[in-house]
Design a protein around this motif. Structure first.
Motif, mmCIF file in Angstrom:
data_model
loop_
_atom_site.group_PDB
_atom_site.id
_atom_site.type_symbol
_atom_site.label_atom_id
_atom_site.label_comp_id
_atom_site.label_asym_id
_atom_site.label_seq_id
_atom_site.Cartn_x
_atom_site.Cartn_y
_atom_site.Cartn_z
ATOM 1 N N MET A 1 55.147 34.163 43.753
ATOM 2 C CA MET A 1 54.226 34.295 42.915
ATOM 3 C C MET A 1 53.277 33.300 43.099
ATOM 4 N N LEU A 2 51.795 33.372 43.744
ATOM 5 C CA LEU A 2 50.809 32.242 43.784
ATOM 6 C C LEU A 2 50.119 32.352 42.685
ATOM 7 N N TRP A 3 49.550 31.174 42.388
ATOM 8 C CA TRP A 3 48.525 30.760 41.038
ATOM 9 C C TRP A 3 47.512 29.981 41.518
ATOM 10 N N THR A 4 46.330 30.591 41.011
ATOM 11 C CA THR A 4 44.983 30.150 41.242
ATOM 12 C C THR A 4 44.535 29.889 40.127
ATOM 13 N N ARG A 5 44.011 28.385 39.746
ATOM 14 C CA ARG A 5 43.335 28.270 38.575
ATOM 15 C C ARG A 5 41.985 27.823 38.898
ATOM 16 N N PHE A 6 41.062 28.698 38.053
ATOM 17 C CA PHE A 6 39.632 28.502 38.168
ATOM 18 C C PHE A 6 39.149 27.579 36.926
ATOM 19 N N GLU A 7 38.707 26.257 37.342
ATOM 20 C CA GLU A 7 38.221 25.353 36.214
ATOM 21 C C GLU A 7 36.725 25.267 36.235
ATOM 22 N N PRO A 8 35.869 25.099 34.985
ATOM 23 C CA PRO A 8 34.589 25.110 35.064
ATOM 24 C C PRO A 8 34.301 23.499 35.363
ATOM 25 N N SER A 9 33.360 23.231 35.906
ATOM 26 C CA SER A 9 32.544 22.072 35.929
ATOM 27 C C SER A 9 31.103 22.042 35.699
ATOM 28 N N ALA A 10 30.345 20.981 35.962
ATOM 29 C CA ALA A 10 29.005 21.168 35.847
ATOM 30 C C ALA A 10 28.161 21.967 36.860
ATOM 31 N N ASP A 11 28.657 22.193 38.137
ATOM 32 C CA ASP A 11 28.245 23.044 38.989
ATOM 33 C C ASP A 11 28.781 24.460 39.514
ATOM 34 N N GLY A 12 29.601 24.887 38.371
ATOM 35 C CA GLY A 12 30.180 26.261 38.211
ATOM 36 C C GLY A 12 31.640 26.114 38.218
ATOM 37 N N LEU A 13 32.246 26.803 38.644
ATOM 38 C CA LEU A 13 33.895 27.137 38.728
ATOM 39 C C LEU A 13 34.561 26.642 40.139
ATOM 40 N N HIS A 14 35.566 26.039 40.009
ATOM 41 C CA HIS A 14 36.329 25.612 41.183
ATOM 42 C C HIS A 14 37.855 26.272 41.310
ATOM 43 N N LEU B 1 43.003 32.959 30.570
ATOM 44 C CA LEU B 1 43.158 34.163 30.815
ATOM 45 C C LEU B 1 43.568 34.453 32.179
ATOM 46 N N VAL B 2 44.808 35.570 32.199
ATOM 47 C CA VAL B 2 45.280 35.448 33.387
ATOM 48 C C VAL B 2 45.038 36.948 33.908
ATOM 49 N N LEU B 3 44.741 36.857 35.134
ATOM 50 C CA LEU B 3 44.378 38.345 36.037
ATOM 51 C C LEU B 3 45.481 38.411 37.029
ATOM 52 N N VAL B 4 46.013 39.621 37.159
ATOM 53 C CA VAL B 4 47.143 39.787 38.039
ATOM 54 C C VAL B 4 46.633 41.119 38.941
ATOM 55 N N THR B 5 46.537 40.910 40.303
ATOM 56 C CA THR B 5 46.041 41.822 41.220
ATOM 57 C C THR B 5 47.073 41.477 42.531
ATOM 58 N N ALA C 1 34.056 46.875 43.112
ATOM 59 C CA ALA C 1 33.658 45.972 42.024
ATOM 60 C C ALA C 1 34.868 45.577 41.079
ATOM 61 N N VAL C 2 34.560 44.492 40.655
ATOM 62 C CA VAL C 2 35.650 44.070 39.858
ATOM 63 C C VAL C 2 35.789 45.036 38.591
ATOM 64 N N GLY C 3 34.878 45.681 37.966
ATOM 65 C CA GLY C 3 35.022 46.587 37.138
ATOM 66 C C GLY C 3 35.781 47.576 37.178
ATOM 67 N N GLU C 4 35.238 48.254 38.413
ATOM 68 C CA GLU C 4 35.930 49.617 38.969
ATOM 69 C C GLU C 4 37.492 49.094 39.414
ATOM 70 N N ALA C 5 37.854 47.908 39.701
ATOM 71 C CA ALA C 5 38.977 47.610 40.119
ATOM 72 C C ALA C 5 40.074 47.481 38.730
ATOM 73 N N ILE D 1 43.765 45.560 38.378
ATOM 74 C CA ILE D 1 43.842 44.200 37.957
ATOM 75 C C ILE D 1 44.225 44.347 36.681
ATOM 76 N N ARG D 2 45.214 43.432 36.278
ATOM 77 C CA ARG D 2 45.721 43.428 34.847
ATOM 78 C C ARG D 2 45.132 42.094 34.319
ATOM 79 N N PHE D 3 44.941 42.381 32.957
ATOM 80 C CA PHE D 3 44.438 40.971 32.138
ATOM 81 C C PHE D 3 45.419 40.413 30.971
ATOM 82 N N TYR D 4 45.672 39.453 30.958
ATOM 83 C CA TYR D 4 46.470 38.770 29.766
ATOM 84 C C TYR D 4 45.545 37.845 29.159
ATOM 85 N N GLY D 5 45.541 37.766 28.138
ATOM 86 C CA GLY D 5 44.749 36.966 27.175
ATOM 87 C C GLY D 5 44.206 37.442 25.979
#
Length: 100
Positions: free
Chosen positions: A1-14, A27-31, A45-49, A55-59
């Motif tokens: 399983m691969l994990w990617t973490r999105f972290e907020p910063s002054a110029d957006g998410l990284h 918040l964990v998204l699994v897809t 679209a993300v909403g449609e998925a 997409i499953r959400f955990y949080g």
């Protein structure tokens, strides 16, 4: 399983790819890779998925609803179609571009 973490910063998410795991309170998204590809190509679209169960959400319920409220339409059209007529590329599209 691969994990990617999105972290907020002054110029957006990284995106930080291949992190060890989620952290408490995340918040964990699994897809799957195919779902991410379809979103990045503007064919899903993300909403449609989410509605289709792709997409499953955990949080917390608030985290889930905030995410869907913000990113529901991301992927609804190809990223390449975002141009000067938009004030800026939507954050989710940039986030997906960075992750792919």
């Amino acid at each position: 399983m691969l994990w990617t973490r999105f972290e907020p910063s002054a110029d957006g998410l990284h995106a930080k790819v291949h992190v060890a795991s989620a952290e408490p309170g995340d918040l964990v998204l699994v897809t799957g890779e195919a779902v991410i590809s379809e979103i990045a190509l503007g064919r899903l679209a993300v909403g449609e998925a989410s509605e289709r169960g792709l997409i499953r959400f955990y949080g917390s319920e608030k985290q889930k609803s905030d995410f869907i409220g913000t990113y529901r339409h991301a992927g609804g059209q190809p990223i390449a179609k975002w141009d000067a007529s938009h004030a800026a590329m939507p954050p989710a599209a940039q986030l997906i571009t960075d992750a792919v």
